[in-house]
Design an enzyme around this catalytic site. Structure first.
Site, PDB file in Angstrom:
ATOM      1  N   HIS A  38      32.933  84.851  14.889  1.00 47.05           N
ATOM      2  CA  HIS A  38      32.817  85.575  16.162  1.00 47.05           C
ATOM      3  C   HIS A  38      33.961  86.570  16.357  1.00 47.05           C
ATOM      4  CE1 HIS A  38      32.632  86.533  20.390  1.00 47.05           C
ATOM      5  NE2 HIS A  38      33.778  85.903  20.574  1.00 47.05           N
ATOM      6  N   HIS A  62      41.492  86.886  19.945  1.00 46.12           N
ATOM      7  CA  HIS A  62      41.222  86.777  21.379  1.00 46.12           C
ATOM      8  C   HIS A  62      40.875  85.369  21.869  1.00 46.12           C
ATOM      9  CE1 HIS A  62      36.916  87.301  20.315  1.00 46.12           C
ATOM     10  NE2 HIS A  62      36.683  86.680  21.459  1.00 46.12           N
ATOM     11  N   GLU A  66      42.994  79.781  23.702  1.00 48.54           N
ATOM     12  CA  GLU A  66      42.184  78.845  24.489  1.00 48.54           C
ATOM     13  C   GLU A  66      41.478  77.795  23.641  1.00 48.54           C
ATOM     14  OE1 GLU A  66      37.991  80.958  25.432  1.00 48.54           O
ATOM     15  OE2 GLU A  66      39.757  82.024  26.183  1.00 48.54           O
ATOM     16  N   ASP A  67      41.272  78.071  22.354  1.00 43.09           N
ATOM     17  CA  ASP A  67      40.478  77.161  21.523  1.00 43.09           C
ATOM     18  C   ASP A  67      41.256  76.409  20.445  1.00 43.09           C
ATOM     19  OD1 ASP A  67      38.224  77.911  22.910  1.00 43.09           O
ATOM     20  OD2 ASP A  67      37.599  79.409  21.459  1.00 43.09           O
TER      21      ASP A  67
END
Length: 89
Positions: A38, A62, A66-67
């Site tokens: 992605h 990006h 967060e992941d």
């Protein structure tokens, strides 16, 4: 942010790709593809606009904060303040 001279730093871009693959690791998308596919697709789309290296690198990274366990400080230490700020927004 336009790169009017089309000068990209592929060493930095390749380092960002390495980070995406390393830190997203075995994460999968709903389609079953590796998650890092992605951010690479986003970077590919962004690259069509002749933007600077830092924008392309930020697009690759990006989702990484967060992941994954990656922090803005880690990004800053490797890629610099500007990229860390873009990724941490």
């Amino acid at each position: 942010s336009l790169d009017t001279q089309n000068v990209l730093d592929f060493e930095v871009i390749n380092k960002a790709i390495y980070w995406a693959r390393k830190y997203h690791g075995d994460q999968k998308r709903k389609s079953g593809e590796p998650f890092y596919s992605h951010p690479l697709e986003v970077a590919y789309m962004v690259s069509d606009y002749n933007l600077k290296t830092d924008v392309i690198v930020a697009s690759i990274l990006h989702d990484i904060i967060e992941d994954t366990e990656v922090t803005a400080r880690m990004i800053q230490g490797t890629f610099g303040e500007r990229i860390a700020e873009m990724v941490d927004r």
